[in-house]
Scaffold this active site. Structure first.
Site, PDB file in Angstrom:
ATOM      1  N   THR B 207       2.813 -21.649  -8.475  1.00 10.21           N
ATOM      2  CA  THR B 207       3.264 -20.265  -9.196  1.00 10.21           C
ATOM      3  C   THR B 207       3.264 -18.997  -8.278  1.00 10.21           C
ATOM      4  OG1 THR B 207       0.968 -19.935 -10.067  1.00 10.21           O
ATOM      5  CG2 THR B 207       2.594 -21.339 -11.468  1.00 10.21           C
ATOM      6  N   ASP B 265      -4.354 -21.941 -18.259  1.00 10.01           N
ATOM      7  CA  ASP B 265      -5.288 -21.617 -17.168  1.00 10.01           C
ATOM      8  C   ASP B 265      -6.493 -21.441 -18.115  1.00 10.01           C
ATOM      9  OD1 ASP B 265      -5.968 -21.235 -14.784  1.00 10.01           O
ATOM     10  OD2 ASP B 265      -4.895 -19.505 -14.452  1.00 10.01           O
TER      11      ASP B 265
END
Lengths: 512, 512
Positions: B207, B265
């Site tokens: 990412t 996350d």
């Protein structure tokens, strides 16, 4: 976006609810764009596009280097001819995933956020894992009642809606969990015979041993096109078909395709699922059946009441006349569990057979009576006796036969159960004080139901029946040796029945 | 299980981490077993089996009616010859999904439960949506510290472990989130030049605009086999290669393949992921870098401290000597963001170029110093000056060149950035008081990094620098017109810099 053109090709692979695109590993676009297998790409042709998951191909007989292949669903969705030019690029993650992440963090979402999630799901912007993330997040922190309303509305507004052009369109729905509970196959003919419009569609079993559509399939075709369905409903005022062909609340089907394999279940999702489908189907009046019992989905009366209130809140806000009945879910309904055996029970009740299971008859009459009382011309309290008259007089079975003929009657009718069977007997004298819904459903499934229509369980004894040691409690039918053996092992482990004294039977706090 | 035999065929489709099986729609097994597209099946051959998702094929050139096709990964896993006999049946859901549902309901899991989940994931018994359910459930209620330990241990115990047969094997890891933070490319040569074993492997960007492996790829090959890696590490005491080829903590790779696209996350997952990998790689001593800043992953000192304690607790229980440094994460490190520009910065520092970015040099020396102090022969507090001596004397760049040669040096070395570029200028006079890590990373990605290695952002001004109205703050480089345009639009929306007075700069509470 890549400016290079590829040639569209249809790849004869059926990938069900998931669009798949195929690119050859040596295709220049694949290399230039840095795609990865399983990444999501957009395929554009003539201003239209579809989203698909990428598979990389090493075999030119599947796709050549200058071709882009689409799986059957994706090809159909793009709705372009083979050989036309297409361009591909990386698909951006769905914007509404921000809202899903908010939900994962325990925050409350607005209607606009639920709508954006539902819209992106309908538009195939969500992968299965993204849907799983949404379901777990909204199941776990549990939605508050406004959020259940928002989700229901979002699921409704992102699909088609039927309009029957009548003021009174009734339906019923049971939240499930009780084997043999085939009341719809009695309620629909009774209510339709009374002249009310009841355009009920049913599901196939996913985790249970039979769904209404599976049982009805013992008698008639259930896989009908939306046009056929429409015609039958107008003609007969009701039907008993599979609902999978309509595009009502399509988000629901997609979420269920993730929820069921995961075995997760949340109150808010269940209510949104049921109500969005019924509203989209054009129902004005809806009866919800919540069975309560120690092995039912809902185990305590307080839980049933809070669920009822949540149904009522959302129903009232979305303008459907909704009533909830809380029913006795302590044991299976009727005797048979599995398509053939359940169809037998239903036809016994409809044909006023003296051996018909009385509990199935009573529950169906009560539900039909409540639906009939939605008719403004019926006096309060008269529904039940009207329903009973329709059943006793043979008008119900007449309507059922008309519906069967309209849907397509099976050539031969036989409810004979699987030829391999064994009996499970009581190990002691006493009274049946418990029948475990979950275990009985599990045994029927392991025996082969609903895939093998004649597999299942036939109950000889119900709650409160006295038994002698060695007397059969139920019979398990299978069609295949291996299933027979698996079911036998399962019964050896846990027969699903408890024998004791009459005063140990749990009380039912509900009317019927 | 179906007793019917099918003939195994390899289908030239690459489905990455997901096994796919192909059956023809008219195959008798498909019909008899009631399989559905996308359902999970088991394929058995000679006592071995693999699990795969089913795709239904309508094209006999892909699979014939008597064949079972497997995608390349699945075919490799089954490890049987084309043409051998296989049998298929429905795959039962993984038993450990019961534990996942417990977690969804907010319960605490035991080590045995985490182990069963990890084992089933390694054995490919989990679909992506099942992994998503586990990740969301364990992210949302957040694991307690014993659970983080259990998960770490479970991830470690379900994979291979390296043993370097040395008492001191060091490694470093940054939790991420800071663009340009390429300290590993300096720390590894310095520490290896000191003679310590630092078998560090790195990831590619998922990412972010560049991972260490992406940046290193400007200089040398990074895609090495486990054997090549092993040889280089023994010879050079360190390496800077991509870690994707090893089978260390394989659960982690599978979970990351779901976690990253979902953009979720969780603290517990992050710690388990980092520590299981490092333990499996045979590290005895580990330095963890936690950058703190308003736009870093960790935004407050109290959060960094609690994360530090969690790292320490799990590390101590699993017998790794672990130290945590909390670093300044208020802005990007160095000047370049993107593979080429970052490689330029790194080589400037290594080559003692007077223009080298001082912050990258200082941070790398601090980290390398801490690692060097793990050496029992080094006096406490001497690490930094040893590291600086190694860098200043040219021994670090010498070691780097040796590593580059061992991995495979690229023929030409050029850090030239993409030829399409624009400058973003200050709209006022003042001092740079904020540089948004997230926005700068976003701009670099949209400009094409890490796919286009020469795309990215080159920072001219850092926190505390004075600027005049119209003076350039940074330059954005792209390789393609469309990316250039997208990046320009993004900068017009938010330049990622704030200009104000020097006293508005947020204080850094950390040593370096």
């Amino acid at each position: 976006m890549s400016t290079e053109n590829l040639t569209l090709r249809r790849v004869g692979i059926d990938t069900y609810h998931e669009n798949v695109a195929y690119l050859h590993r040596d295709c220049s676009v694949y290399r230039a764009e840095g795609f990865q297998a399983l990444s999501k790409i957009e395929i554009h042709a003539n201003g239209l596009y579809v989203l698909a998951v990428l598979n990389v191909v090493d075999d030119e007989s599947i796709v050549k280097r200058n071709e882009l292949g689409l799986s059957e669903q994706a090809f159909k969705q793009l709705d372009e001819k083979e050989g036309c030019n297409v361009q591909v690029n990386h698909a951006e993650p769905a914007d509404s995933m921000d809202a899903v992440r908010k939900k994962i963090n325990g925050e409350r979402l607005t209607y606009e956020e639920y709508y954006s999630i539902a819209k992106d799901i309908v538009d195939n912007r969500y992968s299965k894992m993204e849907m799983a993330a949404f379901l777990v997040a909204s199941g776990q922190t549990s939605l508050d009642r406004d959020e259940v309303l928002y989700l229901t509305k979002a699921m409704l507004e992102t699909g088609e809606k039927l309009d029957w052009k009548e003021a009174l369109v009734v339906d019923k729905h049971c939240i499930g969990g009780i084997p043999g509970n085939r009341t719809s196959m009695l309620v629909v003919p009774i209510v339709a015979a009374h002249g009310m419009l009841i355009p009920k569609t049913s599901s196939r079993a996913i985790t249970s041993p039979s769904g209404t559509a599976d049982t009805m399939e013992m008698l008639a075709k259930v896989n009908l096109t939306p046009n056929q369905l429409n015609e039958i409903i107008h003609q007969e005022r009701g039907c008993l078909a599979w609902g999978g062909t309509a595009k009502l609340a399509p988000v629901d089907d997609k979420l269920i395709s993730v929820e069921r394999p995961l075995g997760i279940d949340s109150r808010g999702q269940m209510i949104a699922s049921i109500l969005s489908k019924k509203l989209a189907a054009g129902s004005s009046h809806l009866l919800i059946d919540i069975p309560v019992g120690p092995t039912a989905k809902v185990r305590h009366m307080r839980e049933a009441l809070s669920l009822r209130k949540l149904f009522e809140f959302v129903g009232d806000q979305l303008n459907i006349h909704l009533e909830v009945v809380i029913t006795d879910g302590r044991q299976p309904i009727g005797r048979g569990i599995g398509p053939a055996l359940e169809a037998r029970d239903v036809m016994q009740v409809l044909e006023n057979d003296p051996n018909a299971p009385e509990d199935l008859r009573q529950k169906s009459l009560q539900l039909a009576g409540r639906l009939i009382e939605f008719d403004p011309d019926v006096r309060g309290g008269q529904g039940y006796s009207i329903a009973r008259d329709i059943l006793d007089s043979g008008r119900a079975v007449g309507k059922m036969n008309a519906i069967i003929d309209a849907q397509g009657r099976l050539e031969t009718r036989s409810f004979e159960a699987g030829k391999l069977y064994f009996d499970v007997c009581s190990k002691e004298d006493g009274t049946v004080i418990e029948i475990d819904n979950l275990q009985m459903a599990h045994i029927a499934r392991i025996a082969g139901a609903p895939m093998d229509k004649r597999a299942g369980v036939d109950l000889f004894k119900k709650l409160g029946d006295n038994v002698k040691k060695g007397e059969p409690l139920y019979r398990v039918h299978a069609e295949f040796n291996s299933d027979y053996q698996f079911a036998k092992n399962l019964c050896n482990n846990n027969i699903g029945y408890r024998i004791g004294h009459a005063d140990q039977i749990p009380t039912s706090f509900v009317a019927f």
